[in-house]
Design a protein around this motif. Structure first.
Motif, mmCIF file in Angstrom:
data_model
loop_
_atom_site.group_PDB
_atom_site.id
_atom_site.type_symbol
_atom_site.label_atom_id
_atom_site.label_comp_id
_atom_site.label_asym_id
_atom_site.label_seq_id
_atom_site.Cartn_x
_atom_site.Cartn_y
_atom_site.Cartn_z
ATOM 1 N N GLU A 104 0.827 -1.204 0.000
ATOM 2 C CA GLU A 104 0.000 0.000 0.000
ATOM 3 C C GLU A 104 0.865 1.259 0.000
ATOM 4 O O GLU A 104 0.602 2.199 -0.758
ATOM 5 N N VAL A 108 0.794 3.928 -3.203
ATOM 6 C CA VAL A 108 0.288 5.284 -2.979
ATOM 7 C C VAL A 108 1.391 6.311 -3.216
ATOM 8 O O VAL A 108 1.179 7.331 -3.891
ATOM 9 N N SER A 120 -3.875 -0.241 -9.000
ATOM 10 C CA SER A 120 -3.802 -0.772 -7.640
ATOM 11 C C SER A 120 -5.103 -0.493 -6.891
ATOM 12 O O SER A 120 -5.640 0.618 -6.956
ATOM 13 N N TYR A 122 -5.393 0.004 -3.810
ATOM 14 C CA TYR A 122 -5.107 1.048 -2.820
ATOM 15 C C TYR A 122 -5.235 2.436 -3.443
ATOM 16 O O TYR A 122 -5.727 3.372 -2.811
ATOM 17 N N ASN A 125 -8.986 3.324 -4.414
ATOM 18 C CA ASN A 125 -9.771 3.786 -3.268
ATOM 19 C C ASN A 125 -9.583 5.273 -2.986
ATOM 20 O O ASN A 125 -10.400 5.884 -2.301
#
Length: 223
Positions: A104, A108, A120, A122, A125
């Motif tokens: 993660e 990010v 991804s 992550y 989201n």
């Protein structure tokens, strides 16, 4: 520069030193001398480099992206899968202690810096909330440098032609000064004098309490 690095080492503090001078005046040669001195220290330091050019100064986090590209030895012509693999491998090498959240953090931060981790989960989201992506990305950036400083002593970051650095990367350095204030990290920016108009707080010469230091470089013939 030597004094600033010694202070970072002895007191465990992060500092930003800006060497200002007109083009061709000898800023890079002065840093080369500092680098040779750094190599003779009885410590295992880490030097990260990034450079800038006028045509890319509007690209957010471009300066930091170039820093990671250089440090992880990512070739400019590599395919996207190879770039993401090298970035992920480089992050794992430094952040191995955070293995639970490693993927993660990598995805990010990579997305924030301009590496394409858009597939991804992550990142997906956070795609509807760019402010949260930036906040999480900067937190992961600070964690990366905290872990890097745990592996190497000291950590030196060289930013060449900082007058053309993008605003987001400069703001990220300010963020790191707060998040990593108690770590032996030295940021050295080589810049023309106009760069300080972007960052007036960096224009500090005689304030012993400031983490910023400006050094004006005279021609080498005058040194």
């Amino acid at each position: 520069l030597e004094f600033a690095l010694q202070e970072s080492l002895e007191n465990g503090v992060m500092q930003v030193v800006t060497l200002t001078g007109e083009a061709g005046i000898g800023k890079s040669r002065m840093f080369d001398e500092f680098e040779r001195w750094l190599e003779m220290l009885p410590v295992q330091g880490c030097l990260l480099r990034t450079s800038n050019n006028r045509s890319e100064q509007a690209v957010p986090y471009g300066t930091l992206r170039q820093l990671f590209t250089n440090y992880f030895e990512i070739h400019q012509r590599s395919t996207v899968p190879v770039v993401l693999e090298k970035f992920s491998r480089g992050m794992a090498r430094i952040l191995g202690d955070h293995s639970v959240g490693l993927q993660e953090m990598t995805h990010v931060l990579g997305q924030l810096l301009g590496f394409d981790f858009s597939s991804s989960p992550y990142v997906k989201n956070l795609q509807g909330d760019p402010e949260k992506l930036e906040n999480y990305g900067l937190q992961n950036l600070a964690r990366f440098f905290a872990d890097l400083a745990a592996h190497y002593l000291p950590v030196v970051i060289l930013v060449e032609d900082a007058q053309w650095a993008d605003d987001a990367s400069l703001a990220a350095i300010d963020y790191l000064l707060e998040a990593c204030y108690d770590l032996p990290i030295l940021v050295v920016c080589l810049a023309r004098p106009e760069m300080l108009a972007k960052r007036p707080l960096w224009d500090a010469e005689n304030d012993p309490l400031s983490p910023y230091l400006k050094l004006s470089v005279p021609p080498l013939s005058a040194i």
